[in-house]
Design a protein around this motif. Structure first.
Motif, PDB file in Angstrom:
ATOM      1  N   SER A  16       0.808  -1.092   0.124  1.00  0.00           N
ATOM      2  CA  SER A  16       0.006   0.138  -0.088  1.00  0.00           C
ATOM      3  C   SER A  16       0.922   1.244  -0.002  1.00  0.00           C
ATOM      4  O   SER A  16       1.598   1.212   0.771  1.00  0.00           O
ATOM      5  CB  SER A  16      -0.841   0.247   1.095  1.00  0.00           C
ATOM      6  OG  SER A  16      -1.741  -0.870   1.273  1.00  0.00           O
ATOM      7  N   GLU A  47      -1.766  -1.084  -3.776  1.00  0.00           N
ATOM      8  CA  GLU A  47      -2.796  -0.021  -4.053  1.00  0.00           C
ATOM      9  C   GLU A  47      -2.294   1.383  -3.741  1.00  0.00           C
ATOM     10  O   GLU A  47      -1.356   1.299  -3.075  1.00  0.00           O
ATOM     11  CB  GLU A  47      -4.094  -0.346  -2.962  1.00  0.00           C
ATOM     12  CG  GLU A  47      -3.490  -0.158  -1.735  1.00  0.00           C
ATOM     13  CD  GLU A  47      -4.599  -0.768  -0.578  1.00  0.00           C
ATOM     14  OE1 GLU A  47      -5.546  -0.764  -0.850  1.00  0.00           O
ATOM     15  OE2 GLU A  47      -4.292  -0.799   0.625  1.00  0.00           O
ATOM     16  N   HIS A  72      -6.202   0.450  -9.186  1.00  0.00           N
ATOM     17  CA  HIS A  72      -5.246   0.322  -7.985  1.00  0.00           C
ATOM     18  C   HIS A  72      -5.512   1.649  -7.092  1.00  0.00           C
ATOM     19  O   HIS A  72      -4.673   1.626  -5.983  1.00  0.00           O
ATOM     20  CB  HIS A  72      -3.691   0.420  -8.564  1.00  0.00           C
ATOM     21  CG  HIS A  72      -3.438  -0.969  -9.294  1.00  0.00           C
ATOM     22  ND1 HIS A  72      -3.170  -2.001  -8.681  1.00  0.00           N
ATOM     23  CD2 HIS A  72      -3.058  -0.893 -10.483  1.00  0.00           C
ATOM     24  CE1 HIS A  72      -2.705  -2.705  -9.542  1.00  0.00           C
ATOM     25  NE2 HIS A  72      -2.767  -2.295 -10.903  1.00  0.00           N
ATOM     26  N   VAL A  74      -7.289   4.214  -4.730  1.00  0.00           N
ATOM     27  CA  VAL A  74      -8.446   4.240  -3.616  1.00  0.00           C
ATOM     28  C   VAL A  74      -8.685   5.469  -3.097  1.00  0.00           C
ATOM     29  O   VAL A  74      -7.448   5.983  -2.776  1.00  0.00           O
ATOM     30  CB  VAL A  74      -8.229   3.057  -2.420  1.00  0.00           C
ATOM     31  CG1 VAL A  74      -9.451   3.387  -1.349  1.00  0.00           C
ATOM     32  CG2 VAL A  74      -8.065   1.860  -2.723  1.00  0.00           C
ATOM     33  N   CYS A  95      -5.815   1.373   4.508  1.00  0.00           N
ATOM     34  CA  CYS A  95      -5.051   0.417   3.564  1.00  0.00           C
ATOM     35  C   CYS A  95      -5.179  -0.714   3.977  1.00  0.00           C
ATOM     36  O   CYS A  95      -5.176  -1.220   5.116  1.00  0.00           O
ATOM     37  CB  CYS A  95      -3.688   1.379   3.284  1.00  0.00           C
ATOM     38  SG  CYS A  95      -2.592   0.783   5.052  1.00  0.00           S
ATOM     39  N   SER A 317     -13.612   3.878  -5.729  1.00  0.00           N
ATOM     40  CA  SER A 317     -12.317   2.708  -5.852  1.00  0.00           C
ATOM     41  C   SER A 317     -13.204   1.973  -6.871  1.00  0.00           C
ATOM     42  O   SER A 317     -14.271   1.434  -6.401  1.00  0.00           O
ATOM     43  CB  SER A 317     -11.742   2.090  -4.678  1.00  0.00           C
ATOM     44  OG  SER A 317     -11.237   0.996  -4.992  1.00  0.00           O
ATOM     45  N   SER A 319     -11.938  -1.223  -6.836  1.00  0.00           N
ATOM     46  CA  SER A 319     -11.586  -2.602  -6.470  1.00  0.00           C
ATOM     47  C   SER A 319     -12.050  -2.926  -4.913  1.00  0.00           C
ATOM     48  O   SER A 319     -11.631  -3.596  -4.371  1.00  0.00           O
ATOM     49  CB  SER A 319     -10.080  -2.497  -6.122  1.00  0.00           C
ATOM     50  OG  SER A 319      -9.541  -1.435  -5.046  1.00  0.00           O
ATOM     51  N   PRO A 321     -12.355  -1.116  -1.703  1.00  0.00           N
ATOM     52  CA  PRO A 321     -11.516  -1.168  -0.860  1.00  0.00           C
ATOM     53  C   PRO A 321     -11.747  -2.066   0.413  1.00  0.00           C
ATOM     54  O   PRO A 321     -10.887  -2.458   1.355  1.00  0.00           O
ATOM     55  CB  PRO A 321     -11.139   0.225  -0.582  1.00  0.00           C
ATOM     56  CG  PRO A 321     -12.542   0.723  -1.041  1.00  0.00           C
ATOM     57  CD  PRO A 321     -13.065   0.029  -2.024  1.00  0.00           C
TER      58      PRO A 321
END
Ligand code: UDP
Ligand code: MG
Length: 340
Positions: A16, A47, A72, A74, A95, A317, A319, A321
């Protein structure tokens, strides 16, 4: 590998990079480009956690844009400007990495050092903290005041806080979890990390000038951070009262014997100048000491409110998070979201 600071084989290793961003619109694209490049070199999942600290110059939109294009990224949008140390704390709480790099948005600390810092951590360290050996583009005043501050802090505090280190550092998950467990409101993160212990090592590097924009740490904020550092790690200032009391007591004895001597010789003068001077000095010392007491009292008051450190306006994000966050963090986030 548990306990050596190495990435554990049992958990998905992830890197992170956490960056608090205030008004950094001119720099975020370059930040994203350079950080992505160094992360890709590591060939690990990664990330980039960009915390928007109540920015007003379009930084928010720029970061949202990045988060929508690159999964990737956030983006954590805080509810207002909470200040650097709180924004950083927010990013660190959200994170998910097993190794965490803390970076400033202005690229003063080169992200390209990540590889070397990772190698250092492989030797078994939990914290690899950047130590500035050279600082470009900073005024002599900032350099001199920073140096004085670290020397003074070093004398007052039991914990060793490395001089010339900022928040630029690589941390292991275990060190970060300890840091997150520390709930205080007045946060001087580099000091808190030192306080944790574990295996820490300095990583000398050259600090560059800002990539774009100007510093968000004017004198006033620097002084406030210094006061936070002193008061959160030391109660020595509270002892000033007794120290000054003793000093002035001794001085008083000297002056008293002198006045008695003069009185015995019949030399009693009007002497209002000396009286006025003594009153002024004593008065100001008393106020100063009262102020120091007040500083601690005020901080105790603020801490006893136990307010959350920050609120989040939203997270952007691609992904999700929240995946991979520990259960207690998820509960906390849900609570916060419900309250907001
Ligand atoms: N920052 C922040 N909130 C603030 C002030 C600063 O998140 O209220 C961020 C800023 O965007 C940068 C980092 O904290 O990424 C360090 O700030 P800056 O570079 O202005 O400090 P300096 O390097 O001059 O000490
Ligand atoms: Mg900076």
């Amino acid at each position: 590998m548990a306990g050596t600071g190495k990435i554990g084989a049992h958990r998905a290793p992830m890197l992170s990079v956490v960056v608090p961003c205030y008004n950094e619109r001119a720099g975020v694209a370059e930040l994203h480009r350079r950080v992505s490049a160094v992360c890709l070199e590591q060939s690990l999942p990664y990330e980039i956690v960009l915390v928007i600290d109540g920015a007003t110059d379009g930084t928010r939109e720029a970061i949202f844009d990045l988060a929508e294009k690159d999964d990737h990224v956030v983006a954590i949008d805080l509810a207002r400007n909470y200040g650097h140390q709180i924004a950083l704390s927010a990013g660190l709480e959200f994170c998910r990495g097993q190794r965490i790099l803390i970076l400033d948005a202005d690229l003063q600390d080169p992200p390209e050092l990540l590889g070397a810092m990772m190698a250092k951590m492989d030797e078994g360290f939990d914290v690899v903290y950047g130590q500035r050996v050279k600082r470009e583009g900073e005024s002599w005043f900032k350099l001199a005041s920073a140096s004085m501050f670290y020397r003074l802090l070093g004398r007052m505090v039991d914990v060793e806080i490395a001089p010339d280190s900022g928040d630029f550092r690589l941390m292991s998950r275990r060190a970060l979890d300890h840091l997150i467990a520390m709930p205080e409101r007045y946060r001087f993160i580099r000091g808190m990390v030192s306080w944790i212990g574990l295996r820490q090592v300095a990583f000398p590097y050259e600090r560059h000038r800002r990539f774009a924009g100007t510093t968000h740490y004017p004198l006033k904020k620097m002084v406030l951070l210094a006061i936070d550092a002193m008061t959160s790690f030391s109660i020595v200032p509270l002892r000033f009262a007794s120290l000054l009391g003793m000093m002035f007591g001794l001085l008083g004895l000297v002056v008293l014997s002198y006045t008695l001597f003069e009185w015995s010789r019949g030399n009693v003068l009007p002497g209002w100048t000396s009286l006025a001077a003594i009153m002024l000095i004593l008065g100001s010392v008393q106020l100063l000491v009262l102020g120091i007491f007040g500083e601690y009292l005020g901080r105790m008051y603020m801490e006893t409110k136990r307010r959350p450190l920050y609120f989040v306006n939203g997270i952007v994000s691609r992904s999700e998070p929240a995946q991979g966050l520990p259960a207690h963090r998820l509960q906390e986030m849900a609570k916060r979201a419900a309250r907001a």
